[in-house]
Design a protein around this motif. Structure first.
Motif, mmCIF file in Angstrom:
data_model
loop_
_atom_site.group_PDB
_atom_site.id
_atom_site.type_symbol
_atom_site.label_atom_id
_atom_site.label_comp_id
_atom_site.label_asym_id
_atom_site.label_seq_id
_atom_site.Cartn_x
_atom_site.Cartn_y
_atom_site.Cartn_z
ATOM 1 N N CYS A 1 0.826 -1.199 0.000
ATOM 2 C CA CYS A 1 0.000 0.000 0.000
ATOM 3 C C CYS A 1 0.865 1.255 0.000
ATOM 4 O O CYS A 1 2.092 1.192 0.040
ATOM 5 C CB CYS A 1 -0.934 -0.008 1.208
ATOM 6 S SG CYS A 1 -0.069 -0.020 2.788
ATOM 7 N N ASN A 2 0.168 2.393 -0.035
ATOM 8 C CA ASN A 2 0.836 3.689 0.009
ATOM 9 C C ASN A 2 1.201 4.061 1.436
ATOM 10 O O ASN A 2 0.395 3.903 2.357
ATOM 11 C CB ASN A 2 -0.082 4.761 -0.574
ATOM 12 C CG ASN A 2 -0.269 4.618 -2.064
ATOM 13 O OD1 ASN A 2 0.672 4.768 -2.824
ATOM 14 N ND2 ASN A 2 -1.484 4.320 -2.494
ATOM 15 N N PHE A 3 2.407 4.544 1.622
ATOM 16 C CA PHE A 3 2.851 5.094 2.900
ATOM 17 C C PHE A 3 2.756 6.618 2.807
ATOM 18 O O PHE A 3 2.681 7.160 1.692
ATOM 19 C CB PHE A 3 4.283 4.676 3.185
ATOM 20 C CG PHE A 3 4.463 3.211 3.502
ATOM 21 C CD1 PHE A 3 3.381 2.349 3.604
ATOM 22 C CD2 PHE A 3 5.740 2.677 3.674
ATOM 23 C CE1 PHE A 3 3.555 1.010 3.887
ATOM 24 C CE2 PHE A 3 5.921 1.333 3.960
ATOM 25 C CZ PHE A 3 4.823 0.500 4.062
ATOM 26 N N PRO A 4 2.780 7.330 3.912
ATOM 27 C CA PRO A 4 2.935 6.836 5.288
ATOM 28 C C PRO A 4 1.616 6.363 5.886
ATOM 29 O O PRO A 4 0.537 6.761 5.470
ATOM 30 C CB PRO A 4 3.435 8.084 6.027
ATOM 31 C CG PRO A 4 2.803 9.224 5.280
ATOM 32 C CD PRO A 4 2.761 8.811 3.840
ATOM 33 N N LEU A 5 1.749 5.479 6.900
ATOM 34 C CA LEU A 5 0.612 5.004 7.675
ATOM 35 C C LEU A 5 0.889 5.271 9.148
ATOM 36 O O LEU A 5 1.972 4.931 9.644
ATOM 37 C CB LEU A 5 0.409 3.497 7.482
ATOM 38 C CG LEU A 5 -0.137 3.020 6.137
ATOM 39 C CD1 LEU A 5 -0.158 1.499 6.122
ATOM 40 C CD2 LEU A 5 -1.529 3.571 5.892
ATOM 41 N N ASN A 6 -0.044 5.856 9.814
ATOM 42 C CA ASN A 6 0.111 6.131 11.242
ATOM 43 C C ASN A 6 -0.584 5.033 12.034
ATOM 44 O O ASN A 6 -1.710 5.194 12.509
ATOM 45 C CB ASN A 6 -0.478 7.506 11.583
ATOM 46 C CG ASN A 6 -0.246 7.891 13.035
ATOM 47 O OD1 ASN A 6 0.658 7.362 13.685
ATOM 48 N ND2 ASN A 6 -1.070 8.784 13.556
ATOM 49 N N ASP A 7 0.080 3.896 12.125
ATOM 50 C CA ASP A 7 -0.506 2.752 12.825
ATOM 51 C C ASP A 7 0.613 1.948 13.469
ATOM 52 O O ASP A 7 1.330 1.208 12.783
ATOM 53 C CB ASP A 7 -1.299 1.881 11.850
ATOM 54 C CG ASP A 7 -2.154 0.835 12.566
ATOM 55 O OD1 ASP A 7 -1.771 0.414 13.673
ATOM 56 O OD2 ASP A 7 -3.198 0.444 12.020
#
Length: 304
Positions: A148-154
């Motif tokens: 998937c596309n980053f960024p992810l805040n998880d």
């Protein structure tokens, strides 16, 4: 002291060979050890399982009844162990991947081809969706890994960047006049803009960056796929926000033109995600290694 499972394995071997000595030889045990194991099982069950004769041993009526069930159970365990070995050696199994259409088309396919060539017995289960939908599928166990596309805040996700991407704006012939100079963001947003729909991670990234510069966008059109962005821009319906790396064919063939900006939008990346709390399957582990080994510009970030 032998475990209960060991006792039943010894019991079944003696039942098949009708001999303590033959059973001991095949199990790489001493004959006294086999005799002690059978005696222990008989004590535990308070039942005589074998008739001892000078020519060997034979099952008692109770022993025959127990042998029927125990032998079936041991065979099932053996089959299970074989399946686990096949699973670990990637001669069977399934790889469940969550990925968006654009990343699937422009990034994933060569890795799937390579993996399938190396491990043809592994089945693929591909789930499509937005980044948010894929994260939900990952947490519910529907998929093993996602791209998937980053960024992810998880913080629950292990995130491995694989390829840098750059958000740009492109136009068709009708809007070529904007190419005469570099545009500020203020000038850009006065043009008819085409963006992905708001729930897209790519859209949110660009929108949030522009907001940090005090710029609010009001797109003329919002679309559900990257390919549609390119096609709509090509027929001059507006200026589309696209990913440069996934637009090479249009740009190189002169179907679209990249708009020059006074300030570039910072690059982001696409990559692999999986849950930190759940060990990867052997197939997923091998697939991640393949991607890490071939991703240009990135050395492996995870020891698997």
């Amino acid at each position: 002291m032998a475990s209960k499972l060991d006792l039943y394995k010894i019991f079944c071997r003696v039942g098949k060979t009708n001999s303590f000595s033959k059973a001991a030889e095949s199990l790489y045990m001493t004959q006294p050890a086999v005799s002690q194991a059978i005696m222990q099982l008989e004590r535990d069950l308070d039942t005589r399982l074998f008739k001892r004769t000078p020519k060997g041993v034979t099952l008692t009526h109770e022993g025959e009844l127990l042998f029927e069930y125990a032998n079936s159970a041991i065979n099932l365990i053996d089959v299970g162990e074989e399946k686990i070995l096949e699973f670990k050696n990637l001669t069977t199994g399934e790889l469940k991947i969550g990925v968006g259409d654009t990343i699937s088309q422009h990034f994933l396919l060569p890795y799937l081809e390579d993996f399938h060539h190396k491990y043809p017995k592994i089945k693929f289960n591909i789930v499509n969706g937005t980044t948010l939908e894929l994260c939900s599928a990952l947490k519910s166990g529907e998929v093993d890994i996602i791209l998937c596309n980053f960024p992810l805040n998880d913080p629950t996700l292990e995130q491995i960047p694989c390829m840098d991407t750059h958000d740009i704006f492109v136009c068709g012939e009708k809007f070529k006049y904007v190419l005469s100079k570099s545009l500020s963001f203020d000038e850009l947003v006065k043009l008819p803009l085409i963006f992905l729909e708001p729930k897209s991670n790519s859209r949110r990234y660009v929108e949030n960056y522009l907001k940090s510069k005090g710029i609010t966008i009001a797109p003329e059109m919002e679309l559900g796929s990257h390919n549609l962005l390119l096609e709509f821009a090509k027929i001059n319906l507006g200026i589309a926000c696209v990913t440069r790396e996934f637009s090479r064919n249009y740009l190189n063939n002169g179907l679209l033109y990249e708009v020059n900006l006074e300030e570039e939008i910072p690059n982001r990346s696409i990559g692999i995600c999986f849950l930190k709390s759940v060990p990867l399957s052997p197939a997923s582990t091998r697939f991640v290694k393949i991607i890490q080994g071939k991703s240009v510009g990135y050395s492996p970030l995870l020891s698997l």
